[in-house]
Each structure stands twice: as structure tokens, then as C-alpha cells.
Design an enzyme around this catalytic site. Sequence first.
Site, PDB file in Angstrom:
ATOM      1  N   LYS A  32       0.841  -1.207   0.000  1.00  0.00           N
ATOM      2  CA  LYS A  32       0.000   0.000   0.000  1.00  0.00           C
ATOM      3  C   LYS A  32       0.871   1.250   0.000  1.00  0.00           C
ATOM      4  O   LYS A  32       1.488   1.599   0.989  1.00  0.00           O
ATOM      5  CB  LYS A  32      -0.940   0.059   1.205  1.00  0.00           C
ATOM      6  CG  LYS A  32      -2.031   1.103   0.946  1.00  0.00           C
ATOM      7  CD  LYS A  32      -2.647   1.695   2.173  1.00  0.00           C
ATOM      8  CE  LYS A  32      -1.866   2.761   2.861  1.00  0.00           C
ATOM      9  NZ  LYS A  32      -1.683   4.030   2.091  1.00  0.00           N
TER      10      LYS A  32
ATOM     11  N   GLY B  48       6.852   4.674   8.550  1.00  0.00           N
ATOM     12  CA  GLY B  48       6.024   5.869   8.710  1.00  0.00           C
ATOM     13  C   GLY B  48       6.166   6.417  10.114  1.00  0.00           C
ATOM     14  O   GLY B  48       7.203   6.240  10.755  1.00  0.00           O
ATOM     15  N   SER B  49       5.115   7.053  10.591  1.00  0.00           N
ATOM     16  CA  SER B  49       5.186   7.717  11.900  1.00  0.00           C
ATOM     17  C   SER B  49       5.156   6.705  13.039  1.00  0.00           C
ATOM     18  O   SER B  49       4.571   5.622  12.916  1.00  0.00           O
ATOM     19  CB  SER B  49       4.015   8.692  12.043  1.00  0.00           C
ATOM     20  OG  SER B  49       2.786   7.995  11.966  1.00  0.00           O
ATOM     21  N   THR B  50       5.750   7.092  14.152  1.00  0.00           N
ATOM     22  CA  THR B  50       5.752   6.235  15.339  1.00  0.00           C
ATOM     23  C   THR B  50       4.324   6.015  15.833  1.00  0.00           C
ATOM     24  O   THR B  50       3.957   4.913  16.252  1.00  0.00           O
ATOM     25  CB  THR B  50       6.643   6.867  16.424  1.00  0.00           C
ATOM     26  OG1 THR B  50       7.997   6.843  15.928  1.00  0.00           O
ATOM     27  CG2 THR B  50       6.591   6.112  17.731  1.00  0.00           C
ATOM     28  N   GLU B  51       3.511   7.058  15.718  1.00  0.00           N
ATOM     29  CA  GLU B  51       2.109   6.966  16.145  1.00  0.00           C
ATOM     30  C   GLU B  51       1.377   5.849  15.385  1.00  0.00           C
ATOM     31  O   GLU B  51       0.716   4.995  15.985  1.00  0.00           O
ATOM     32  CB  GLU B  51       1.470   8.330  15.850  1.00  0.00           C
ATOM     33  CG  GLU B  51       0.043   8.474  16.242  1.00  0.00           C
ATOM     34  CD  GLU B  51      -0.589   9.696  15.549  1.00  0.00           C
ATOM     35  OE1 GLU B  51       0.142  10.513  14.941  1.00  0.00           O
ATOM     36  OE2 GLU B  51      -1.822   9.809  15.614  1.00  0.00           O
TER      37      GLU B  51
ATOM     38  N   GLY C  89       2.812   3.446  13.679  1.00  0.00           N
ATOM     39  CA  GLY C  89       3.523   2.191  13.967  1.00  0.00           C
ATOM     40  C   GLY C  89       2.912   1.467  15.160  1.00  0.00           C
ATOM     41  O   GLY C  89       2.756   0.242  15.153  1.00  0.00           O
TER      42      GLY C  89
ATOM     43  N   GLU D 120       9.754   0.707  10.786  1.00  0.00           N
ATOM     44  CA  GLU D 120      10.808   1.721  10.610  1.00  0.00           C
ATOM     45  C   GLU D 120      10.126   3.056  10.806  1.00  0.00           C
ATOM     46  O   GLU D 120       9.331   3.491   9.982  1.00  0.00           O
ATOM     47  CB  GLU D 120      11.427   1.576   9.220  1.00  0.00           C
ATOM     48  CG  GLU D 120      12.804   2.202   9.121  1.00  0.00           C
ATOM     49  CD  GLU D 120      12.758   3.636   8.659  1.00  0.00           C
ATOM     50  OE1 GLU D 120      12.669   4.528   9.532  1.00  0.00           O
ATOM     51  OE2 GLU D 120      12.802   3.864   7.445  1.00  0.00           O
TER      52      GLU D 120
ATOM     53  N   CYS E 272      13.510  10.325   7.546  1.00  0.00           N
ATOM     54  CA  CYS E 272      13.406   9.822   8.918  1.00  0.00           C
ATOM     55  C   CYS E 272      14.721  10.008   9.675  1.00  0.00           C
ATOM     56  O   CYS E 272      14.729  10.109  10.894  1.00  0.00           O
ATOM     57  CB  CYS E 272      12.967   8.370   8.917  1.00  0.00           C
ATOM     58  SG  CYS E 272      13.935   7.339   7.827  1.00  0.00           S
TER      59      CYS E 272
ATOM     60  N   GLU F   8       9.725  15.109  16.165  1.00  0.00           N
ATOM     61  CA  GLU F   8      10.082  15.026  14.751  1.00  0.00           C
ATOM     62  C   GLU F   8       9.273  16.064  13.971  1.00  0.00           C
ATOM     63  O   GLU F   8       8.051  16.090  14.043  1.00  0.00           O
ATOM     64  CB  GLU F   8       9.778  13.618  14.214  1.00  0.00           C
ATOM     65  CG  GLU F   8      10.135  13.467  12.759  1.00  0.00           C
ATOM     66  CD  GLU F   8      10.030  12.028  12.269  1.00  0.00           C
ATOM     67  OE1 GLU F   8       8.944  11.442  12.348  1.00  0.00           O
ATOM     68  OE2 GLU F   8      11.050  11.489  11.803  1.00  0.00           O
TER      69      GLU F   8
HETATM   70  P1  NAI Z   1       1.766   8.129   8.462  1.00  0.00           P
HETATM   71  O1  NAI Z   1       2.541   7.288   9.402  1.00  0.00           O
HETATM   72  O2  NAI Z   1       0.344   8.446   8.804  1.00  0.00           O
HETATM   73  O3  NAI Z   1       1.755   7.461   6.995  1.00  0.00           O
HETATM   74  C1  NAI Z   1       2.651   6.475   6.546  1.00  0.00           C
HETATM   75  C2  NAI Z   1       1.876   5.361   5.863  1.00  0.00           C
HETATM   76  O4  NAI Z   1       1.009   4.754   6.801  1.00  0.00           O
HETATM   77  C3  NAI Z   1       0.980   5.821   4.708  1.00  0.00           C
HETATM   78  O5  NAI Z   1       0.969   4.819   3.707  1.00  0.00           O
HETATM   79  C4  NAI Z   1      -0.381   5.900   5.354  1.00  0.00           C
HETATM   80  O6  NAI Z   1      -1.442   5.747   4.433  1.00  0.00           O
HETATM   81  C5  NAI Z   1      -0.324   4.738   6.311  1.00  0.00           C
HETATM   82  N1  NAI Z   1      -1.248   4.822   7.454  1.00  0.00           N
HETATM   83  C6  NAI Z   1      -1.678   5.932   8.086  1.00  0.00           C
HETATM   84  N2  NAI Z   1      -2.523   5.596   9.087  1.00  0.00           N
HETATM   85  C7  NAI Z   1      -2.628   4.260   9.081  1.00  0.00           C
HETATM   86  C8  NAI Z   1      -3.339   3.319   9.866  1.00  0.00           C
HETATM   87  N3  NAI Z   1      -4.137   3.709  10.873  1.00  0.00           N
HETATM   88  N4  NAI Z   1      -3.195   2.001   9.592  1.00  0.00           N
HETATM   89  C9  NAI Z   1      -2.382   1.591   8.594  1.00  0.00           C
HETATM   90  N5  NAI Z   1      -1.705   2.426   7.810  1.00  0.00           N
HETATM   91  C10 NAI Z   1      -1.810   3.753   8.044  1.00  0.00           C
HETATM   92  O7  NAI Z   1       2.562   9.470   8.227  1.00  0.00           O
HETATM   93  P2  NAI Z   1       1.984  10.881   7.729  1.00  0.00           P
HETATM   94  O8  NAI Z   1       0.675  11.171   8.366  1.00  0.00           O
HETATM   95  O9  NAI Z   1       2.040  10.885   6.266  1.00  0.00           O
HETATM   96  O10 NAI Z   1       3.085  11.850   8.318  1.00  0.00           O
HETATM   97  C11 NAI Z   1       3.039  12.215   9.689  1.00  0.00           C
HETATM   98  C12 NAI Z   1       4.392  12.260  10.295  1.00  0.00           C
HETATM   99  O11 NAI Z   1       4.928  10.950  10.298  1.00  0.00           O
HETATM  100  C13 NAI Z   1       5.429  13.061   9.538  1.00  0.00           C
HETATM  101  O12 NAI Z   1       5.359  14.421   9.855  1.00  0.00           O
HETATM  102  C14 NAI Z   1       6.683  12.430  10.028  1.00  0.00           C
HETATM  103  O13 NAI Z   1       7.027  12.943  11.272  1.00  0.00           O
HETATM  104  C15 NAI Z   1       6.316  10.960  10.181  1.00  0.00           C
HETATM  105  N6  NAI Z   1       6.729  10.155   9.026  1.00  0.00           N
HETATM  106  C16 NAI Z   1       7.857   9.395   9.122  1.00  0.00           C
HETATM  107  C17 NAI Z   1       8.322   8.681   8.026  1.00  0.00           C
HETATM  108  C18 NAI Z   1       9.551   7.875   8.095  1.00  0.00           C
HETATM  109  O14 NAI Z   1      10.199   7.692   7.073  1.00  0.00           O
HETATM  110  N7  NAI Z   1       9.912   7.332   9.230  1.00  0.00           N
HETATM  111  C19 NAI Z   1       7.641   8.736   6.741  1.00  0.00           C
HETATM  112  C20 NAI Z   1       6.417   9.498   6.749  1.00  0.00           C
HETATM  113  C21 NAI Z   1       6.008  10.189   7.864  1.00  0.00           C
END
Ligand code: NAI
Length: 497
Positions: free
Chosen positions: A191, A244-247, A249, A266, A300, A400
Site C-alpha cells: 500500500k 512511517g510515523s511512530t504513532e 507504527g 521503521e 526519517c 520530529e
Molecule cells: P503516516 O505514518 O500516517 O503514513 C505512513 C503510511 O502509513 C501511509 O501509507 C499511510 O497511508 C499509512 N497509514 C496511516 N494511518 C494508518 C493506519 N491507521 N493504519 C495503517 N496504515 C496507516 O505518516 P503521515 O501522516 O504521512 O506523516 C506524519 C508524520 O509521520 C510526519 O510528519 C513524520 O514525522 C512521520 N513520518 C515518518 C516517516 C519515516 O520515514 N519514518 C515517513 C512518513 C512520515
Amino acid sequence: MTTSATDQTQIAFLQQQPVKMLIGGQWVAAASGKTFETINPSTGSVLAQVAEGDVEDINQAAAAARKAFESGPWPKMTPSQRGRLLWRLADLVEQHADELAQLETLDNGKPIKYSKGADIPLTADHFRYFAGWATKLEGETIPVSIPNMFTYTLREPVGVVGQIIPWNFPIQMAAWKLAPALACGNTVILKPAEQTPLSALRLGELICEAGFPEGVVNIVPGFGETAGASLALHPDVDKIAFTGSTEVGKKILQASVGNLKKVTLELGGKSPNIIFPDADLKFAIRGAMTAIFFNQGQVCTAGSRLFVHKSVYDQVLSGLTDVARKMKMGPGIDPSTDMGPLVSQEQMERVTNYIDIGRREGAVTTTGGKYAGSDLAGGYFIEPTVFDNVQDEMTIAREEIFGPVVAVMPFESMEEIAARANKSIYGLAAGVWTSDVKQAHKMAALLKSGVVWVNTYNQFDAAAPFGGYKQSGYGREMGHAVLDAYTQTKTVWMNLR
Ligand code: NAI
Ligand code: MG
């Protein structure tokens, strides 16, 4: 918002809208018929309409992936055949490098010189590196202490793997996830992030062209709360790999409980980048600049806490301020752009909010800190921002930000700085700049993070393990370390009496 024609004329892939999803070897519309818009962040205009996956599409993809795992041609393929498919995919990525780089830049906003020079070549390299691993997944013979037993292990795939990836390096994140999973013989439901679904879907076409059997790779674009959440919860998915985000995760981990999915995460970071007074300062200043401003700070591992020894603090601060001012902002597609827009309006607002909080808490910008899109077609541009007068306890030094914002802080001694650097819920990466070898090794040992870069920053290679300590996640990607995440060990006992 209207669709901008000028951006798309070069790319055939964007003519066939709405862009469909890949399930069981077929390109299909969403079961609901719904689509969503993906935006060009350099202009704010709509780049494409994309099929919007949800629970029903995830169910279908999971069924296709299960079928392909259990009974398709895939489990009968030899490791050598799997390796060849991955190698062919790497070739196809290279053959379509220009188109993929353009698509990536239009969808994400990143400067084309980086998508061409880094994202696409590293993607091809990743598939090639893991093509080699397909034939090297060896078990062991075990010298057990029970007479007449011949005991050995097999490394088998985990099964159906769900992979949820972010928008900051869309095609590279797809490669990091897909390549090891496929080398190990798993089947996948990928996804992509809702902000940047296009390059993964184009990659899906290349996956079909390479000859992967149907259902081995399914790509379902859609939103996190719907498509992502139902993938994380699905009872017939054996593993989730998430970046993605720790939240989120933590939500993925909670969702895994139902069928005890294996989970690798990650997550975020707040990485310390530490400059000692004996460092080559010109080099270290440039390093500090790329550590935080590369990819608009949406990395990240971004070096977002810059610690500088007090004896060279003023020099480094003014040097960094100076190079930040000289960065050329512009649309990603312009070859002379150093820094593009943030990925979305939401991300721009998030970053702007952090800049406001920084100021309210008493930090002071030496450059940047403002919206820069007015002169740039209304895109989501934020100036490279350097904060002085920061305390460790301030929000901008702890959370972050994921944008082009660096908190610069002075330190006095090695022991002090190691403790301060480690005082974070995160532990993804760290940088150390020094010409003293002993000091470098001592710091590398003291820092609690999955990666330490010395006199360099943001280095990645398919062969080098990457992942986090603490709340930056668990499991490792890349290198042979990731093979543990995509295989399980079976122990076979044979009585030879
Ligand atoms: P996010 O963690 O919400 O999104 C990352 C992925 O997770 C996307 O594919 C999203 O559709 C999916 N996702 C979101 N909610 C989900 C859920 N409840 N269940 C399953 N999958 C879900 O990140 P977002 O909202 O785009 O960015 C927020 C913050 O997260 C950023 O400001 C940054 O601090 C952090 N982040 C960290 C990343 C990294 O590389 N470690 C990458 C992207 C965001
Ligand atoms: Mg989110």
C-alpha cells in the site's frame, strides 16, 4: 483545483486515468468505484485520479496473494528463477529511469536531480542486490546431542506480507520492501502512501512486464485509515512491514494482535548531528546542511538536532545560515532546484506549526521560517530554516518535524553531548564530525541509534543494515539482516537409526 496539463504531457502513464490498482495480475478499479486525487506539490494542482482502495480491495488482494503463495507458479519457481525476475525488474527500472524520475518528482516534489541521481538508481540497485540473495538462503546442519539424529534447518518464506510505505521516498521505499520479500519467496500486498501512489503503480506495470506470476505483487493505493488499517488487521496476512510515523507504527502493532502477525517497523527520528571543534568545519557545515535539508527535511534520519561545540558554535551557525540562504528553491522538475516543496499542504501546515511553536518557546531563526510559495506557483514551499537559542527541552528539539527545520545547540564535552544526544524517545541515526579517530569510535559506541555516520551523513546502501533503536522501530532493512524479517526457520529432525 484543475488538472495541470503541462506537467503531464511527457508521461504516457498519466494519460490512462483514473490510474488503476493491481490485484491478482489485473489492473482494476476500486470495488467501490471511488478515486482520489494525487497532487503536484510544486503547484497544488491535481496530477492524477487514482483508484481508492478500501477493505474490499484489500480482501481481494489478500485472497490473490494467498492463492499465489500456496498454489501458483511462484512456490514452484527455483531460487534462481526468482533471482532472475528481480534482476530483470532492475533492468526495467533502469530502462525507464527518466520517466520514473519525472513521475517521482511530480508526485512528491523532490528535485529531479535527486530522483534521477539517487532514488531511481538506488531502486534498481536494491532489486539487483536482493536478486543475488534468492539463491543464498541457506539453512544449517545442527550437531544435536541425541544419537542417530540428523537435524537441519530450512529457511522458508513467511507467507503473505502486507507492506505499508510512506511518501518521502516513494519508489525507494517500495523497493526496500518488495525486493527482500520477493527474494525470500513471499507474496505481497503493497500500500503506497496516499500522497504519492504513482511511482509504485508504474513499478507495478514493470513487475508484470518482468514476468512475476499474477498475485505475487498486489498494489492497492488508498488512505491509511481505510486501506492501510484493513491490511494491518487482515486475518490472512502473515506479516506487516511498515515505514512511517511512530504513532501509526503503534497502531499497526495493536492491529497485529488478532492473528499475531510478524511486524517490522521503521519509524520516526530526531537524529543528533554532532560537530566537534577538530572537524574540517567547511566540510561539516555542508554535511549539516544536507543532513537536514536533503529531501526538504522529510527524511526519517534528518539531522534535525545539530549540536556544535561551543568553541566553534558561532562559526558553524553563521556558515550554515549562509549555505541555507543560498539554496535554490523551486519546482522539483526544474533541474537547477536544490530544494523543492513539501509533499502536501498538510505537511506544510505541520511544519509551519512547529516553526511557530519554536518561536513562541523562545528560539530564534537566523534564516528562513517563512512560506515561500507565493512566488512559486503556490506550491507547498517552506524556506530552509535554522533555529538558534534552542534548549534541549523545547518542542522543536524533541519532536520530529519532518521538514527543513534544524535546531542548533552548543555543547562542551563528549560525555555531556553523548548523554544529551541520547535523551530522546527516538534512536534512528546520528552524525559525528571529528578528525580524532579515537573520539569517533568512542562516540559511535556511546550513541544509542541504529546508524552512526562519521564525517558523512545520510549514506544508504542495499548491503548495509538500517533500522532503529527505541521508538524508531524494530527489525532491520537491507543487508542480510532483513532476510530474518522475511523468512522463518523450520527445524527438521530425521531419525537415522
Ligand atoms: P503516516 O505514518 O500516517 O503514513 C505512513 C503510511 O502509513 C501511509 O501509507 C499511510 O497511508 C499509512 N497509514 C496511516 N494511518 C494508518 C493506519 N491507521 N493504519 C495503517 N496504515 C496507516 O505518516 P503521515 O501522516 O504521512 O506523516 C506524519 C508524520 O509521520 C510526519 O510528519 C513524520 O514525522 C512521520 N513520518 C515518518 C516517516 C519515516 O520515514 N519514518 C515517513 C512518513 C512520515
Ligand atoms: Mg498520518
